[in-house]
Design a protein around this motif. Structure first.
Motif, PDB file in Angstrom:
ATOM      1  N   PRO A   1      13.375   6.035   2.343  1.00 11.80           N
ATOM      2  CA  PRO A   1      13.329   4.733   3.024  1.00 11.80           C
ATOM      3  C   PRO A   1      14.680   4.028   2.995  1.00 11.80           C
ATOM      4  CG  PRO A   1      11.417   5.011   1.598  1.00 11.80           C
ATOM      5  CD  PRO A   1      12.333   6.155   1.303  1.00 11.80           C
ATOM      6  N   ASP A   2      14.855   3.098   3.928  1.00 11.80           N
ATOM      7  CA  ASP A   2      16.137   2.414   4.072  1.00 11.80           C
ATOM      8  C   ASP A   2      16.324   1.241   3.122  1.00 11.80           C
ATOM      9  OD1 ASP A   2      14.412   0.526   5.111  1.00 11.80           O
ATOM     10  OD2 ASP A   2      15.065   0.780   7.180  1.00 11.80           O
ATOM     11  N   ASN A   3      15.397   1.028   2.220  1.00 13.76           N
ATOM     12  CA  ASN A   3      15.477  -0.030   1.201  1.00 13.76           C
ATOM     13  C   ASN A   3      15.420  -1.427   1.804  1.00 13.76           C
ATOM     14  OD1 ASN A   3      15.495  -0.794  -1.508  1.00 13.76           O
ATOM     15  ND2 ASN A   3      17.694  -1.097  -1.556  1.00 13.76           N
ATOM     16  N   ARG A   4      14.768  -1.554   2.929  1.00 10.31           N
ATOM     17  CA  ARG A   4      14.566  -2.884   3.487  1.00 10.31           C
ATOM     18  C   ARG A   4      13.254  -3.508   3.033  1.00 10.31           C
ATOM     19  NH1 ARG A   4      16.526  -2.315   9.845  1.00 10.31           N
ATOM     20  NH2 ARG A   4      18.669  -1.627   9.401  1.00 10.31           N
ATOM     21  N   ASP A   5      12.291  -2.663   2.693  1.00  6.52           N
ATOM     22  CA  ASP A   5      10.956  -3.152   2.345  1.00  6.52           C
ATOM     23  C   ASP A   5      10.505  -2.493   1.042  1.00  6.52           C
ATOM     24  OD1 ASP A   5       8.323  -3.854   2.099  1.00  6.52           O
ATOM     25  OD2 ASP A   5       7.733  -3.269   4.130  1.00  6.52           O
ATOM     26  N   PRO A   6      10.538  -3.220  -0.085  1.00  8.49           N
ATOM     27  CA  PRO A   6      10.140  -2.622  -1.369  1.00  8.49           C
ATOM     28  C   PRO A   6       8.725  -2.055  -1.358  1.00  8.49           C
ATOM     29  CG  PRO A   6      11.264  -4.708  -1.732  1.00  8.49           C
ATOM     30  CD  PRO A   6      11.033  -4.601  -0.262  1.00  8.49           C
ATOM     31  N   ALA A   7       7.814  -2.717  -0.659  1.00 10.92           N
ATOM     32  CA  ALA A   7       6.431  -2.223  -0.629  1.00 10.92           C
ATOM     33  C   ALA A   7       6.363  -0.855   0.055  1.00 10.92           C
ATOM     34  CB  ALA A   7       5.530  -3.225   0.089  1.00 10.92           C
ATOM     35  N   ARG A   8       7.126  -0.687   1.128  1.00 11.69           N
ATOM     36  CA  ARG A   8       7.138   0.608   1.813  1.00 11.69           C
ATOM     37  C   ARG A   8       7.773   1.679   0.929  1.00 11.69           C
ATOM     38  NH1 ARG A   8       9.945   0.838   7.581  1.00 11.69           N
ATOM     39  NH2 ARG A   8      11.795   0.501   6.293  1.00 11.69           N
ATOM     40  N   SER A   9       8.841   1.310   0.204  1.00 11.48           N
ATOM     41  CA  SER A   9       9.478   2.267  -0.707  1.00 11.48           C
ATOM     42  C   SER A   9       8.509   2.688  -1.801  1.00 11.48           C
ATOM     43  CB  SER A   9      10.738   1.649  -1.315  1.00 11.48           C
ATOM     44  OG  SER A   9      11.708   1.386  -0.322  1.00 11.48           O
ATOM     45  N   ALA A  10       7.767   1.721  -2.344  1.00 10.66           N
ATOM     46  CA  ALA A  10       6.804   2.025  -3.403  1.00 10.66           C
ATOM     47  C   ALA A  10       5.719   2.968  -2.901  1.00 10.66           C
ATOM     48  CB  ALA A  10       6.189   0.729  -3.933  1.00 10.66           C
TER      49      ALA A  10
END
Length: 549
Positions: free
Chosen positions: A218-227
């Protein structure tokens, strides 16, 4: 018509056709799992060495003998990292070859099933033939049409067989070439530095040999998506990413703190190894910059190793490296205690002039804050405190008089605190964000923008202004915004100018905190009311509004 194979069709005289038909990926998968276990064992051995051997000794052993011993220990840990990374590379190669070979076998099996349907014979070398033709069929118009159709079908089928064999050969050849790079010469030819640098180069070349694209991260824009992405991976995929792409994993807000620590420690070791193996020439740095970066990374590594023991009575790891970027002035995010399991978490944002080289001093401060908060929280309560140098703190020049650096780091700070909220799953810690000096400006800019910092409390210590006009602008109940400045702190001369109003004044709307220390850096003096009040806020308690002088 002749039953001979079309001109140019591949032959498998060497037995490739028979080998591919019998191919079973289980053996390669099993071998890959063995290499992955070796990689995990090397990492575990490294961690145990740091926690049980080097860490405790660094706190007790001094002198020339100790220095020589620690250099030897560092070499051992580098070799364990090499084993970890190269074993993970071997696992990746074997898994990739197994999957590609299995796909080729599947394609071949599908082609052979179609041959049965079309009644086309296939020889032991993979040559597709034509069904026998009776003499009378040569004069039968319908038979001639069928024969022409069979010729066309044979050509199609031969292409599919040849393509499957070619894919299998390519997979085998690429795998052999990639494995040939992992000859462990970095272990058989010992040297002080450079082993990790060469190992990293090998793993990049292995990926190129296999023709693998960079893995999706992930591009590290959304912590929830990264998690969510991290949780979707298999343990093997997670292990491969940690070993082969630590720089991509370690930067992701929303991942577990222990995962980021594992990744960033390897990044730290690789970057330090590369610096110590080279020199300023060709690095793009001046000699002074090269030396400063090397000394800063070494000091951080020694501090992390020196506190790498078993931790406190609650068994928590003492320090976790949550982010690292050595470029420029350097950035580092370090936690004492695990934010993912803590009942109370604080984030300390430093101010003017803070660089990577000053991080060890910041670690002293968060250790004092953690001890103070533990005393205020009481038995059984877990506390974690984070030093967040995740922005480019201004130098003592004109940049300190504007909000530009604070605004530039605001989204990063919001993303970090948002990541703390999702990394622990359903666990919710009481979160306090503390800014010191220009760090309060960074905290204010971050809290006022977007959806805020998702904090339960915000503390401004020695603030020249929070880039906001009122506490109510910080996406938080003003009753949970705190401010305090020592009477003799010269920062008070800068408040109300370009960075916003003095947050200790009633008009700002924050609540004041009792301060009994002196100067701009005394707020963490052991035994002081200034430190105790910060600890109380971290623990979710109300601080004393004033203190004796």
């Amino acid at each position: 018509m002749s039953g001979a194979a079309p001109a140019g069709a591949a032959r498998a005289a060497s037995g490739d056709f028979a080998l591919l038909r019998r191919f079973d990926p289980a053996a390669l998968h099993e071998a890959a799992a063995g290499w992955r276990r070796l990689s995990a064992a090397a990492e575990e051995a490294h961690q145990q060495h740091r926690r049980r051997v080097e860490g405790p000794l660094r706190g007790q052993w001094r002198g020339a003998d100790a220095d020589r011993a620690f250099r030897t220990m560092a070499g051992t840990e580098r070799e364990l990292d090499v084993v970890r990374v190269e074993a993970a590379s071997a696992a990746l190669v074997l898994e990739t070859v197994a999957e590609r070979m299995d796909q080729a076998r599947t394609n071949l099996s599908n082609a052979l099933r179609r041959a049965d349907e079309w009644r086309l014979p296939v020889a032991e070398d993979g040559t597709v033939g034509l069904p026998p033709q009776a003499p009378a069929d040569r004069h039968d118009p319908d038979a001639r049409v069928q024969r022409q159709r069979d010729v066309l079908l044979r050509a199609q089928l031969q292409q599919r067989v040849d393509a499957a064999l070619a894919a299998a050969r390519e997979a085998s050849d690429r795998g052999a070439r990639a494995l040939g790079r992992l000859d462990a010469d970095v272990l058989t030819q010992p040297r002080l530095f450079g082993t990790l640098r060469e190992c990293a180069a090998d793993t990049r070349q292995v990926a190129a040999d296999l023709g693998l694209a960079a893995p999706y991260v992930p591009d590290n824009r959304d912590p929830a998506r990264s998690a969510a992405w991290w949780r979707s991976l298999t343990p093997g995929q997670q292990q491969d990413l940690l070993a082969l792409h630590p720089e991509l994993v370690g930067r992701l807000d929303g991942l577990p703190a222990t995962v980021r620590d594992r990744a960033n420690r390897l990044v730290l070791a690789q970057r330090l190894d590369a610096l110590e193996a080279g020199n300023a020439k060709g690095s793009g740095l001046t000699y002074e910059q090269w030396g400063a970066r090397q000394s800063g990374l070494r000091a951080l590594a020694e501090r992390l190793d020196g506190e790498g023991g078993s931790g406190g009575p609650d068994g928590e790891q003492p320090l976790l490296l949550l982010a690292l970027d050595p470029d420029g002035d350097g950035r580092a995010v370090v936690a004492t205690g695990d934010p993912d399991t803590a009942d109370h978490t604080a984030v300390l944002v430093p101010g003017t002039g803070t660089t990577l080289n000053q991080v060890p001093g910041q670690l002293d401060r968060i250790a004092l804050l953690r001890d103070s908060a533990r005393q205020a929280a009481g038995p059984g309560q877990r506390v974690a405190v984070v030093s967040w140098l995740g922005y480019d703190a201004p130098e003592v020049d004109g940049s300190v008089l504007t909000t530009r650096r604070a605004e530039a780091g605001a989204a990063d700070l919001r993303r970090f605190t948002g990541g703390l909220r999702v990394a622990g799953g359903g666990h919710r810690s009481h979160l306090t964000v503390i800014g010191h000096s220009y760090g309060t400006t960074a905290v204010g800019a971050a809290a006022a923008g977007g959806a805020g910092l998702q904090a339960d409390d915000i503390v401004a210590v020695a603030s020249p202004g929070m880039a906001a006009e009122h506490a109510a602008d910080l996406h938080l109940d003003p009753a949970h915004v705190w401010a305090g400045t020592a009477r003799d702190d010269d920062v008070s001369l800068a408040t109300g100018t370009t960075l916003g109003p003095d947050p200790t004044l009633p008009a700002f709307g924050a609540r004041t905190v009792g301060i009994d220390t002196s100067g701009h850096s005394g707020y963490w003096d052991p035994g002081s009311e200034s430190l105790a009040n910060q600890g109380r806020i971290i623990a979710g308690r109300t601080p004393n509004p004033s203190s004796p002088r």
